[in-house]
Design an enzyme around this catalytic site. Sequence first.
Site, PDB file in Angstrom:
ATOM      1  N   ASP A  35       0.783  -1.144   0.117  1.00 45.18           N
ATOM      2  CA  ASP A  35       0.051  -0.037   0.019  1.00 45.18           C
ATOM      3  C   ASP A  35       0.949   1.344  -0.032  1.00 45.18           C
ATOM      4  O   ASP A  35       0.732   2.201  -0.669  1.00 45.18           O
ATOM      5  CB  ASP A  35      -1.077   0.152   1.100  1.00 45.18           C
ATOM      6  CG  ASP A  35      -1.789  -1.118   1.276  1.00 45.18           C
ATOM      7  OD1 ASP A  35      -2.138  -1.668   0.042  1.00 45.18           O
ATOM      8  OD2 ASP A  35      -2.801  -1.243   2.123  1.00 45.18           O
ATOM      9  N   LYS A 117     -26.970 -14.326 -11.529  1.00 42.95           N
ATOM     10  CA  LYS A 117     -27.728 -13.108 -11.520  1.00 42.95           C
ATOM     11  C   LYS A 117     -27.214 -11.933 -10.294  1.00 42.95           C
ATOM     12  O   LYS A 117     -27.567 -12.259  -9.478  1.00 42.95           O
ATOM     13  CB  LYS A 117     -29.063 -13.178 -11.627  1.00 42.95           C
ATOM     14  CG  LYS A 117     -29.856 -12.080 -11.951  1.00 42.95           C
ATOM     15  CD  LYS A 117     -31.298 -12.245 -12.152  1.00 42.95           C
ATOM     16  CE  LYS A 117     -32.233 -10.960 -12.695  1.00 42.95           C
ATOM     17  NZ  LYS A 117     -32.100  -9.906 -11.494  1.00 42.95           N
ATOM     18  N   GLU A 175     -23.120  -4.948 -13.697  1.00 39.35           N
ATOM     19  CA  GLU A 175     -23.991  -4.614 -12.269  1.00 39.35           C
ATOM     20  C   GLU A 175     -22.928  -3.988 -11.378  1.00 39.35           C
ATOM     21  O   GLU A 175     -21.646  -4.617 -11.002  1.00 39.35           O
ATOM     22  CB  GLU A 175     -24.196  -5.889 -11.729  1.00 39.35           C
ATOM     23  CG  GLU A 175     -25.499  -5.733 -10.786  1.00 39.35           C
ATOM     24  CD  GLU A 175     -26.751  -5.794 -11.816  1.00 39.35           C
ATOM     25  OE1 GLU A 175     -26.918  -5.782 -12.857  1.00 39.35           O
ATOM     26  OE2 GLU A 175     -27.865  -5.735 -11.038  1.00 39.35           O
ATOM     27  N   LYS A 290     -28.242 -17.477 -21.095  1.00 37.71           N
ATOM     28  CA  LYS A 290     -28.106 -16.720 -22.448  1.00 37.71           C
ATOM     29  C   LYS A 290     -27.537 -17.700 -23.427  1.00 37.71           C
ATOM     30  O   LYS A 290     -26.842 -18.324 -23.245  1.00 37.71           O
ATOM     31  CB  LYS A 290     -27.197 -15.379 -22.392  1.00 37.71           C
ATOM     32  CG  LYS A 290     -27.651 -14.698 -21.340  1.00 37.71           C
ATOM     33  CD  LYS A 290     -26.508 -13.575 -21.048  1.00 37.71           C
ATOM     34  CE  LYS A 290     -26.818 -12.648 -20.013  1.00 37.71           C
ATOM     35  NZ  LYS A 290     -25.675 -11.760 -19.460  1.00 37.71           N
ATOM     36  N   CYS A 411     -39.578   8.209  29.006  1.00 37.18           N
ATOM     37  CA  CYS A 411     -39.892   9.284  29.710  1.00 37.18           C
ATOM     38  C   CYS A 411     -41.409   9.545  29.815  1.00 37.18           C
ATOM     39  O   CYS A 411     -41.732  10.565  30.508  1.00 37.18           O
ATOM     40  CB  CYS A 411     -39.037  10.430  29.406  1.00 37.18           C
ATOM     41  SG  CYS A 411     -39.626  11.218  27.860  1.00 37.18           S
TER      42      CYS A 411
HETATM   43  S1  IVH Z   1     -28.045  -9.709 -19.011  1.00 31.43           S
HETATM   44  C1  IVH Z   1     -30.554  -8.054 -22.317  1.00 31.43           C
HETATM   45  N1  IVH Z   1     -26.703 -10.712 -17.041  1.00 31.43           N
HETATM   46  O1  IVH Z   1     -30.586  -8.280 -13.970  1.00 31.43           O
HETATM   47  C2  IVH Z   1     -30.005  -8.816 -21.078  1.00 31.43           C
HETATM   48  N2  IVH Z   1     -28.273  -9.249 -16.515  1.00 31.43           N
HETATM   49  O2  IVH Z   1     -33.835  -8.167 -15.226  1.00 31.43           O
HETATM   50  C3  IVH Z   1     -29.447  -7.537 -20.397  1.00 31.43           C
HETATM   51  N3  IVH Z   1     -28.502  -8.757 -14.047  1.00 31.43           N
HETATM   52  O3  IVH Z   1     -31.055  -5.196 -15.654  1.00 31.43           O
HETATM   53  C4  IVH Z   1     -29.114  -8.233 -18.753  1.00 31.43           C
HETATM   54  N4  IVH Z   1     -26.878 -10.167 -13.339  1.00 31.43           N
HETATM   55  O4  IVH Z   1     -29.374  -5.521 -13.766  1.00 31.43           O
HETATM   56  C5  IVH Z   1     -27.549  -9.815 -17.467  1.00 31.43           C
HETATM   57  N5  IVH Z   1     -25.620 -12.069 -15.509  1.00 31.43           N
HETATM   58  C6  IVH Z   1     -26.193 -11.079 -15.740  1.00 31.43           C
HETATM   59  C7  IVH Z   1     -26.737 -10.290 -14.846  1.00 31.43           C
HETATM   60  C8  IVH Z   1     -27.901  -9.402 -15.176  1.00 31.43           C
HETATM   61  C9  IVH Z   1     -27.469  -9.217 -12.862  1.00 31.43           C
HETATM   62  C10 IVH Z   1     -29.432  -7.754 -13.805  1.00 31.43           C
HETATM   63  C11 IVH Z   1     -29.260  -6.511 -14.878  1.00 31.43           C
HETATM   64  C12 IVH Z   1     -30.714  -6.268 -15.498  1.00 31.43           C
HETATM   65  C13 IVH Z   1     -31.450  -7.340 -14.977  1.00 31.43           C
HETATM   66  C14 IVH Z   1     -32.370  -8.149 -15.763  1.00 31.43           C
END
Ligand code: IVH
Length: 672
Positions: A35, A117, A175, A290, A411
């Site tokens: 540091d 998420k 995020e 996804k 009180c």
């Molecule tokens: S993808 C079009 N991946 O969840 C897709 N979202 O309801 C864009 N979030 O607004 C989002 N972790 O704030 C994605 N691994 C992740 C995520 C994530 C959290 C949040 C994000 C988004 C909401 C979706």
Amino acid sequence: MENSFNPQERIAYLSRTLEEHNHNYYVLNSPTIGDREFDMLMQELQQLEEQYPEYAQPNSPTQRVGSDINHAFVQVAHTYPMLSLGNTYSIEEVAAFYERVKQGLGDAPFDIVGELKFDGTSISLTYKNGQLLRAVTRGDGTMGDDVTRNTRTIRSIPLVLKGNDYPDFFEIRGEVLMPWATFERLNEERERQEEPLFANPRNAAAGTLKLQNPSTVAARGLDAYLYYMLGENLPTDNHYDNLQKAREWGFKVSDTMRVLHSIEEIKEFIDYWDVERRNLPVATDGIVLKVASIEQQEELGYTAKSPRWAIAYKFQAEEAITRLNSVSFQVGRTGTVTPVANLDPVQLSGTVVRRASLHNADIIRSLDLHIGDMVHVEKGGEIIPKITAVDTDQRPADSTPVEFVRNCPECGTPLVREEGEAAWFCPNSNHCAPQIKGRIEHYIARKAMDIDSLGPETIAQFFERGMINNVADLYTLTVDDVATLKQQGRKWAQNIINSIARSCDVPYHRVLFALGIRFVGETVAKRLASAFPSMEQLRDATIEQLTAVPEIGERIAQSVVEYMNDLDNLLLIERLAQYGVQMKAVDTPETQLRSNVLDSAAVVISGTFEHHSRDEYKTLIEQHGGRNVSSVSSATQYLLAGANMGPAKLEKATRLGIKIISETEFLQMIDE
Ligand code: IVH
């Protein structure tokens, strides 16, 4: 001279090195220097940038500490709208999603990327030529707030990318999070200051990102995971591979993401994280699935609200059912009365819960809570468990509804509630024991008067023996008095008396904070102290004068005026003054911001002046939110030109198109 010092190169070198260390520390979690060494490099860079402002870059690592300047947020449109995801709570619906994707792609093979998420607040970052250009919140999905300055303070977000294979222009979304440990520390601190607590790390992260003051943001320790890249020239056609690339460029990409090949693998991934997420340092509320191929994503397309190529599986909030035995009412330093539910002990996500916060009277009423009720307790993202529902079927026939107390439980004074406030409070501030003790504890706190040899137990003893009834009484204590509390306590007593005496050196703005006026926290106290540099001036300030100060609203102004209209308080202040406590600002003039008309503009002073000395102009520039710099560069906004200024400077300023202002113009600008 061949080997002469080249400030521009040194600045570039230091910036690169410091960013590398930031990345090692905040993204890779493996620092390679100490540091102290880091701080020394940072200091050197800061000094060089001050000396050679023409080489200072907006994305310099020095910007990560934030500045104290206020900037309202500008709304900007998203290049691509920020959509949300379809939610589900069941594996069956996940399976249905998988089938829909399969059909949508005409039975072509596809992969799914499984991710956590993260439960924070989403951010969109745009990079141009490897430099962070801007950071925007989600907002309504179409427009968001430009929070670039605040975002620069987040150490795990790269300001300048590594490598050279990133697209010239792209967007990356993710995020912003507040890790659990940081969140708990922040709430503990807020509890001590009697500031409202954040319900969960998500609210804390979102609230922090929208703070006006970037240096407060910097101190809050936010983190960020990135999970989605957009743009014209992405490195590959695969979402997973793109994020691996992003990691190479310096972004924090979670290493929990996986490529999944079947619905079975998806189920395994979900089951694994449903349990394991409890061991993560940050809050998560589900799994995101996804389609991996971007071409296939495009083929599947979007509904009006969300992509067809992704879905969120949400974890079940953790819940338990238990009996409500009683409700206690606690009185804080400022008189606020908080109801607390006492429960039959119950296991909930690994801890035994005995108490739950009920926040205020409205919540009790909306739950229609009765003593003896079986209640649902949830700990979802919240640190303090809360009661979310009541099982009215199981309600005992003779149960009585929970009534909020009408009188102070300590009180007996009738409670009052201010318009627009949810909380009831006891107005008997000067004669209600927990308020008196609470105020004295607040007064001695480190960030207030810093009387470190005293603690809550000793304060309680002094109070119960009638030795002190308010903070001014502290200064009347003698070694003999204090020594009676302990056998052979003279040395201990002497120590206490010394540290009380030392508190007379604490500056005025901290005294103001230490008084414990409602809504006057540390920052507000600083603002008030610079606008009203003596206690007398503050005492005489009207609501209008108070609300004219930046960041002081009606509620704070009202509270200050009320405090100063109370005779007991005025007597207390008078006594403190007599004991030698600081009642005036002796701050350096630079710290007293009078306006922000210069809005961090770099101003060069040149020549001689009629109305003030050069040093006085330097102070004035700083007092009005500007920065005095010594040499003219393209980063200079104004040249304050006096008589007999050097022709070279004038020529350079004219060539660079810098605004040249006379002494009178400057004085008009700052309204002097
Ligand atoms: S993808 C079009 N991946 O969840 C897709 N979202 O309801 C864009 N979030 O607004 C989002 N972790 O704030 C994605 N691994 C992740 C995520 C994530 C959290 C949040 C994000 C988004 C909401 C979706």
